[in-house]
Design a protein around this motif. Structure first.
Motif, PDB file in Angstrom:
ATOM      1  N   ASP A  28     -27.996  30.269 -50.528  1.00  0.00           N
ATOM      2  CA  ASP A  28     -27.818  28.830 -50.939  1.00  0.00           C
ATOM      3  C   ASP A  28     -27.604  28.827 -52.428  1.00  0.00           C
ATOM      4  OD1 ASP A  28     -28.048  28.312 -48.344  1.00  0.00           O
ATOM      5  OD2 ASP A  28     -30.257  27.984 -48.581  1.00  0.00           O
ATOM      6  N   ASN A  29     -27.092  29.811 -53.350  1.00  0.00           N
ATOM      7  CA  ASN A  29     -26.736  29.594 -54.781  1.00  0.00           C
ATOM      8  C   ASN A  29     -28.145  29.502 -55.290  1.00  0.00           C
ATOM      9  OD1 ASN A  29     -23.930  29.489 -54.404  1.00  0.00           O
ATOM     10  ND2 ASN A  29     -23.955  27.314 -54.281  1.00  0.00           N
ATOM     11  N   LEU A  30     -29.124  30.032 -55.046  1.00  0.00           N
ATOM     12  CA  LEU A  30     -30.214  30.300 -55.723  1.00  0.00           C
ATOM     13  C   LEU A  30     -30.564  31.724 -56.335  1.00  0.00           C
ATOM     14  CD1 LEU A  30     -33.030  28.672 -53.105  1.00  0.00           C
ATOM     15  CD2 LEU A  30     -32.182  27.517 -55.214  1.00  0.00           C
ATOM     16  N   ALA A  31     -31.410  31.978 -57.066  1.00  0.00           N
ATOM     17  CA  ALA A  31     -31.518  33.100 -57.733  1.00  0.00           C
ATOM     18  C   ALA A  31     -32.891  33.426 -58.189  1.00  0.00           C
ATOM     19  CB  ALA A  31     -30.191  33.419 -59.026  1.00  0.00           C
ATOM     20  N   ILE A  32     -33.317  34.560 -58.352  1.00  0.00           N
ATOM     21  CA  ILE A  32     -34.324  34.815 -59.116  1.00  0.00           C
ATOM     22  C   ILE A  32     -34.249  35.709 -60.467  1.00  0.00           C
ATOM     23  CG2 ILE A  32     -36.618  36.074 -58.770  1.00  0.00           C
ATOM     24  CD1 ILE A  32     -36.491  35.690 -55.771  1.00  0.00           C
ATOM     25  N   CYS A  33     -35.055  35.128 -61.543  1.00  0.00           N
ATOM     26  CA  CYS A  33     -34.881  35.784 -62.465  1.00  0.00           C
ATOM     27  C   CYS A  33     -36.111  36.339 -63.061  1.00  0.00           C
ATOM     28  CB  CYS A  33     -34.532  34.934 -63.729  1.00  0.00           C
ATOM     29  SG  CYS A  33     -34.402  35.523 -65.552  1.00  0.00           S
ATOM     30  N   VAL A  34     -36.055  37.625 -63.134  1.00  0.00           N
ATOM     31  CA  VAL A  34     -37.633  38.259 -63.447  1.00  0.00           C
ATOM     32  C   VAL A  34     -37.510  38.615 -64.974  1.00  0.00           C
ATOM     33  CG1 VAL A  34     -39.058  40.376 -63.097  1.00  0.00           C
ATOM     34  CG2 VAL A  34     -37.701  39.073 -60.979  1.00  0.00           C
ATOM     35  N   ILE A  40     -17.302  30.800 -65.972  1.00  0.00           N
ATOM     36  CA  ILE A  40     -16.518  31.724 -65.200  1.00  0.00           C
ATOM     37  C   ILE A  40     -17.127  33.172 -65.777  1.00  0.00           C
ATOM     38  CG2 ILE A  40     -13.972  32.603 -64.989  1.00  0.00           C
ATOM     39  CD1 ILE A  40     -13.120  29.878 -65.918  1.00  0.00           C
ATOM     40  N   GLY A  41     -17.259  33.702 -64.589  1.00  0.00           N
ATOM     41  CA  GLY A  41     -17.938  35.131 -64.821  1.00  0.00           C
ATOM     42  C   GLY A  41     -19.536  34.926 -64.151  1.00  0.00           C
ATOM     43  N   ALA A  42     -19.514  35.469 -62.940  1.00  0.00           N
ATOM     44  CA  ALA A  42     -20.709  35.094 -62.131  1.00  0.00           C
ATOM     45  C   ALA A  42     -21.570  36.541 -62.077  1.00  0.00           C
ATOM     46  CB  ALA A  42     -20.485  34.710 -60.647  1.00  0.00           C
ATOM     47  N   GLY A  43     -21.623  37.196 -63.007  1.00  0.00           N
ATOM     48  CA  GLY A  43     -22.478  38.276 -63.023  1.00  0.00           C
ATOM     49  C   GLY A  43     -23.972  38.127 -63.264  1.00  0.00           C
ATOM     50  N   ASN A  44     -24.797  39.233 -63.783  1.00  0.00           N
ATOM     51  CA  ASN A  44     -25.996  39.287 -63.931  1.00  0.00           C
ATOM     52  C   ASN A  44     -26.456  38.431 -65.230  1.00  0.00           C
ATOM     53  OD1 ASN A  44     -26.413  40.858 -61.508  1.00  0.00           O
ATOM     54  ND2 ASN A  44     -25.870  42.640 -62.712  1.00  0.00           N
ATOM     55  N   VAL A  45     -25.676  38.501 -66.347  1.00  0.00           N
ATOM     56  CA  VAL A  45     -25.823  37.784 -67.463  1.00  0.00           C
ATOM     57  C   VAL A  45     -25.875  36.402 -67.322  1.00  0.00           C
ATOM     58  CG1 VAL A  45     -25.203  37.525 -69.819  1.00  0.00           C
ATOM     59  CG2 VAL A  45     -25.036  39.866 -69.095  1.00  0.00           C
ATOM     60  N   PHE A  46     -24.858  36.046 -66.459  1.00  0.00           N
ATOM     61  CA  PHE A  46     -24.836  34.493 -66.279  1.00  0.00           C
ATOM     62  C   PHE A  46     -26.194  33.895 -65.678  1.00  0.00           C
ATOM     63  CE2 PHE A  46     -24.297  31.359 -62.814  1.00  0.00           C
ATOM     64  CZ  PHE A  46     -23.978  30.333 -63.379  1.00  0.00           C
ATOM     65  N   THR A  97     -19.474  46.549 -59.180  1.00  0.00           N
ATOM     66  CA  THR A  97     -20.569  45.722 -59.789  1.00  0.00           C
ATOM     67  C   THR A  97     -21.732  45.772 -59.003  1.00  0.00           C
ATOM     68  OG1 THR A  97     -18.623  44.055 -60.467  1.00  0.00           O
ATOM     69  CG2 THR A  97     -20.875  43.244 -60.445  1.00  0.00           C
ATOM     70  N   LYS A  98     -22.938  46.109 -59.909  1.00  0.00           N
ATOM     71  CA  LYS A  98     -24.023  46.220 -59.389  1.00  0.00           C
ATOM     72  C   LYS A  98     -24.859  44.795 -59.404  1.00  0.00           C
ATOM     73  CE  LYS A  98     -24.528  51.171 -60.709  1.00  0.00           C
ATOM     74  NZ  LYS A  98     -25.189  52.012 -61.367  1.00  0.00           N
ATOM     75  N   ILE A  99     -25.375  44.490 -58.056  1.00  0.00           N
ATOM     76  CA  ILE A  99     -25.867  43.122 -57.984  1.00  0.00           C
ATOM     77  C   ILE A  99     -27.130  42.951 -56.927  1.00  0.00           C
ATOM     78  CG2 ILE A  99     -23.729  41.788 -58.555  1.00  0.00           C
ATOM     79  CD1 ILE A  99     -23.148  41.737 -55.535  1.00  0.00           C
ATOM     80  N   ALA A 100     -27.621  41.828 -57.058  1.00  0.00           N
ATOM     81  CA  ALA A 100     -28.638  41.600 -56.108  1.00  0.00           C
ATOM     82  C   ALA A 100     -28.913  40.157 -56.172  1.00  0.00           C
ATOM     83  CB  ALA A 100     -30.037  42.213 -56.440  1.00  0.00           C
ATOM     84  N   CYS A 101     -30.181  39.507 -55.236  1.00  0.00           N
ATOM     85  CA  CYS A 101     -30.144  38.092 -55.387  1.00  0.00           C
ATOM     86  C   CYS A 101     -31.064  38.015 -56.648  1.00  0.00           C
ATOM     87  CB  CYS A 101     -30.966  37.635 -53.948  1.00  0.00           C
ATOM     88  SG  CYS A 101     -32.559  38.585 -54.034  1.00  0.00           S
ATOM     89  N   PHE A 102     -31.519  38.796 -57.099  1.00  0.00           N
ATOM     90  CA  PHE A 102     -32.204  38.701 -58.433  1.00  0.00           C
ATOM     91  C   PHE A 102     -31.872  39.479 -59.659  1.00  0.00           C
ATOM     92  CE2 PHE A 102     -33.507  42.949 -56.757  1.00  0.00           C
ATOM     93  CZ  PHE A 102     -33.705  43.393 -57.897  1.00  0.00           C
TER      94      PHE A 102
END
Length: 538
Positions: free
Chosen positions: A86-92, A40-46, A271-276
């Motif tokens: 599609d619930n994908l993310a890019i981790c850099v 629970i908590g879908a932010g960047n750290v997750f 909240t500052k967000i992106a697909c990455f």
């Protein structure tokens, strides 16, 4: 090229990216049927840490199930950076030498909103296969009362009405656990992964306050109360991985790779967000071994499962004597001196000397040594690798968010340790850098930089009330004892009365030096960080 399952399956134009080495659709089907891990908590750290851990387990064949995420506060995140991709993310991952490691994260099996997907969340909670529910919901989510010690309206409503149709997050969480009891009776672990001292105990206290009220008002019976207090565990954790807001510079790199729709966004709630996500390489996760229904094999990835006491000491080391106290001090003074990023701030000689002495000379002597982590090596890594990383671009403004909710942990705990120490050299009156750090935060709250120009302050739930108490204080003036006493004596804020432990007056003295006029912040900082006559550990 868009980040999507379709384009991922084609496996073209992904040169330089690490891709999921498992069948995502099969994983999602198995996870939906028998989930083991809900977050629970879908932010960047997750997406930078728990979701990557889930990916590592899938890649290594340690599990065939992924992780499900649920957002309870800013549900716009799900609409903007989960479902369109599609619930994908890019981790850099950003290394200090400038190297980038780019990875497509496919381990997120579902993304849910606690409001409209409540039935699905309940279904997950009621599945006996579920082993743990982890949370990154920030410190303020564990607080049930306002600054006047009154329950927030949604919390009060839940206490009055019982577990049906709860409005507050803690009430909803308790209600979900209750539904699990009636559905399967299997125990569950609720695991706070928030960056605060004794996070598991904070979560437990908040829930216990609500369910105790329910029991006293006969909203739940003795069997239900027994399950909620005896079959739901609250392991403490120490988690550490600096994950700044998505960087436009990284977005440019991804665009050059041919990816579309990578521009960072800001939700209506800020909240500052992106697909990455962009994050650092160093990471730490210690968990109290308190999982009554088992847990995913995270120990195979370097996660340390240990006693609650060692986790507590590790978190105390990080939150009270090393990283977190330095964070707040550096960001406060960095903001006042006009620095935007942490890597630039830490290169300021006065600030670097200040935070080094703050930790080494004052916090660490009365801080905890967990044994499994070396505090001196931890600080060395912070000062030589983590803070100076020019590619991480962490900001002072991000660190200063919700500081009022963190200040008691970052300074109050160590002040209490000094006050209770019988050793003469540990007298609070000897302290210099902790009181100066607190004074620096109060100076920051004036919203005026060291040049006398207005500056933008970061969001804080107590900002309005704190600034009202500081009203009328200007550069070139002098703050009176009577005006600062309500803040510095506030036990809700600091965990203690700073005057009672012996440093309130010194904080006022430092504060007045910092407001003496334009340039006073630099002059004060330099004065106390360039004292050759003191025996400081720098």
């Amino acid at each position: 090229m868009k980040l999507s399952l379709e384009n991922l399956e084609k496996k073209v134009n992904w040169k330089g990216y690490r891709l999921p080495d498992y069948d995502i659709n099969t994983m999602r089907a198995k996870t939906r049927e028998n989930p083991t891990w809900l977050h629970i908590g879908a932010g960047n750290v997750f997406r930078a840490f728990p979701a990557v851990l889930a990916q590592r387990m899938l890649t290594a064949g340690l599990t065939n199930k992924g992780i499900i995420c649920c957002e309870a506060y800013d549900e716009e995140i799900i609409d903007k950076v989960y479902r369109p991709f599609d619930n994908l993310a890019i981790c850099v991952t950003l290394y200090v030498d400038g190297a980038l490691k780019k990875e497509v994260i496919g381990s997120i099996a579902e993304s849910l909103k606690l409001s409209i997907d409540a039935d699905r969340v309940s279904e997950i909670f009621c599945n006996p296969s579920l082993q743990m529910v982890s949370l990154t919901i920030t410190e303020k989510a564990y607080i049930l009362r306002d600054s006047n010690k009154n329950y927030y309206p949604d919390v009060q409503a839940d206490m009055d009405n019982g577990p049906d149709h709860c409005q507050s997050f803690m009430g909803k969480l308790a209600s979900l656990c209750l539904q699990r009891m009636h559905a399967c009776g299997t125990p569950i672990a609720l695991v706070s992964m928030d960056n605060c001292f004794n996070n598991g105990h904070r979560l437990q206290r908040a829930m216990l306050e609500i369910i105790t009220c329910w029991f006293q008002k006969s909203k739940i019976d003795a069997t239900e109360f027994s399950y909620l207090t005896g079959h739901v565990s609250f392991p403490r954790t120490m988690i550490d991985k600096i994950t700044p807001f998505p960087s436009p510079k990284i977005a440019s790199v991804l665009r050059e790779d041919g990816l579309e729709m990578v521009k960072p966004k800001v939700t209506a709630k800020g909240t500052k967000i992106a697909c990455f996500v962009n994050t650092e390489s160093p990471q730490y996760l210690l968990m109290e071994d308190l999982f009554p229904n088992g847990h995913p094999p995270l120990e195979q990835l370097g996660t340390i499962f240990t006693s609650g006491r060692i986790v507590e000491k590790s978190m105390e080391m990080k939150a009270c004597s090393t990283l977190n106290p330095m964070d707040t001090a550096m960001a406060s003074f960095g903001s006042l001196l006009g620095y935007e990023t942490i890597n630039c701030t830490v290169r300021d000689d006065d600030i670097r000397t200040f935070i080094t002495n703050l930790s080494n000379a004052e916090c660490m002597p009365l801080g905890a040594d967990p044994g499994v982590l070396d505090p001196h090596e931890f600080i060395h890594e912070i000062l030589t690798i983590r803070y100076p990383n020019p590619y991480l671009n962490d900001t002072c403004s991000r660190i200063m968010i919700d500081t009022s909710q963190k200040i008691s942990t970052r300074y109050g705990k160590i002040l209490s340790n000094y006050y209770n120490s019988p050793v003469p050299m540990h007298r609070v009156s000897h302290l210099r850098f902790i009181p100066l750090a607190i004074a620096g935060w109060l100076r920051y709250l004036l919203g005026v930089d060291d040049n006398g120009e207005p500056m933008q302050l970061s969001p804080d739930p107590l900002m309005e009330s704190l600034q009202k108490k500081l009203e009328g204080i200007t550069l070139g003036g002098e703050a009176k004892y009577e005006q600062l006493y309500p803040i510095l004596s506030d036990r809700m804020l600091f965990g203690l009365n700073t005057f009672e432990v012996g440093c309130g007056e010194r904080i006022i003295d430092f504060f007045n030096q910092l407001i003496a006029g334009p340039g006073a912040v630099r002059a004060t900082l330099h004065r106390y960080c360039d004292d050759k006559d003191t025996d400081l550990l720098i």
